[in-house]
Design an enzyme around this catalytic site. Structure first.
Site, mmCIF file in Angstrom:
data_model
loop_
_atom_site.group_PDB
_atom_site.id
_atom_site.type_symbol
_atom_site.label_atom_id
_atom_site.label_comp_id
_atom_site.label_asym_id
_atom_site.label_seq_id
_atom_site.Cartn_x
_atom_site.Cartn_y
_atom_site.Cartn_z
ATOM 1 C CE LYS A 1 15.863 20.583 -119.228
ATOM 2 N NZ LYS A 1 16.662 21.819 -119.207
ATOM 3 C CG MET B 1 5.731 24.760 -120.886
ATOM 4 S SD MET B 1 7.523 24.802 -120.605
ATOM 5 C CE MET B 1 7.990 26.099 -121.777
ATOM 6 C CG ASP C 1 13.728 17.536 -124.622
ATOM 7 O OD1 ASP C 1 14.790 17.379 -123.991
ATOM 8 O OD2 ASP C 1 13.432 18.585 -125.216
#
Length: 264
Positions: A63, A177, A41
């Site tokens: 991502k 997030m 990642d």
């Protein structure tokens, strides 16, 4: 080195933890060293990538919000193809693969193709943030439950959570997030009954040399999140246990308190 649990043509989803290579499990380090190819990642930092042997192929399939290098179906296909070619495949994911790591899609793709797949857990950001802040995610009388949620949404999608449950007085809330959604989170939690003075901590770049920990009140959350960059990974911790002090009454080192300031 034991290789019986990592035969050719198999896949391991490996948790890279929050970023500090010292927080990798010994098993994770062993699997990385034994892999023929590592799909990693974007949030897996250079210090952990440096543990990948020079002879091992590495492929970034990271991502990050707003910058998706490959869609999930493509990643699934790359993992399966590498395993079918007889390679030992490590899919290296930030944190723990089973916590907002999209592991189910990759497991399902491997199983559908008849590829053996297993998981090596990693330290999740909430645990690392609590350790850095010298706080407990659970605390008798203050935090009897711990709830992990993600505020990452598809473009145009509204944040829909059970705000009443999240605002429970005996809960600690960890929001992954959550920077962009911080104003909505604070507003909805207060509307659901969480006191505006509830302590919050924003953990940025957890466990890394440039880590920042900001503490304040729930009604200051929107302001606090605007003081950090929009590219650095951030975790929100919300709950009364954050306000607990050591026996000498001092805050943990490297934590800066911010007074309540409603800047919405």
């Amino acid at each position: 080195m034991r290789m019986d649990d990592f035969p050719a043509g198999s896949v391991w989803l490996v948790g890279a933890g929050p970023g500090d290579p010292d927080l990798l499990t010994r098993k994770a380090e062993r699997l990385i060293a034994a892999a023929d190819i590592v799909f990693h990642d974007a949030l897996v930092g250079p210090d952990i990538l440096a543990l990948i042997p020079d002879a091992t192929e590495r492929a970034s399939v990271g991502k990050r919000s707003g910058r998706h290098s490959k869609d999930q179906a493509t990643i699934d296909g790359l993992i399966v193809a590498a395993a079918r070619a007889g390679r030992r495949v490590v899919r290296l994911k930030g944190g723990d693969p089973s916590i907002f790591g999209r592991s189910t899609e990759e497991i399902d793709a491997c199983r559908a193709a008849g590829v053996p797949v297993r998981i090596c857990p990693g330290i999740t950001a909430a645990s690392a943030a609590a350790a850095s802040g010298t706080i407990s995610l659970t605390l008798r009388g203050l935090a009897r439950r711990l709830t992990l949620v993600t505020a990452h949404l598809r473009e145009g999608e509204a944040l829909s959570l059970d705000w009443s449950a999240l605002a429970a007085p005996d809960a600690m809330l960890a929001v992954y997030m959550g920077r962009a959604a911080a104003p909505v989170i604070a507003r909805q939690l207060v509307a659901a009954g969480m006191p505006p003075e509830t302590p919050v901590m924003i953990a940025v770049n957890v466990s890394l040399p440039n880590e920042r920990l900001l503490t304040g009140r729930l009604d200051a959350l929107s302001f606090l999140t605007r003081t950090i960059g929009d590219k650095d990974p951030a975790l929100l911790l919300i709950g009364d246990a954050i306000g607990a002090r050591r026996a000498d009454g001092a805050l943990a080192p490297e934590v800066s308190e911010v007074s309540a300031f409603n800047a919405d």
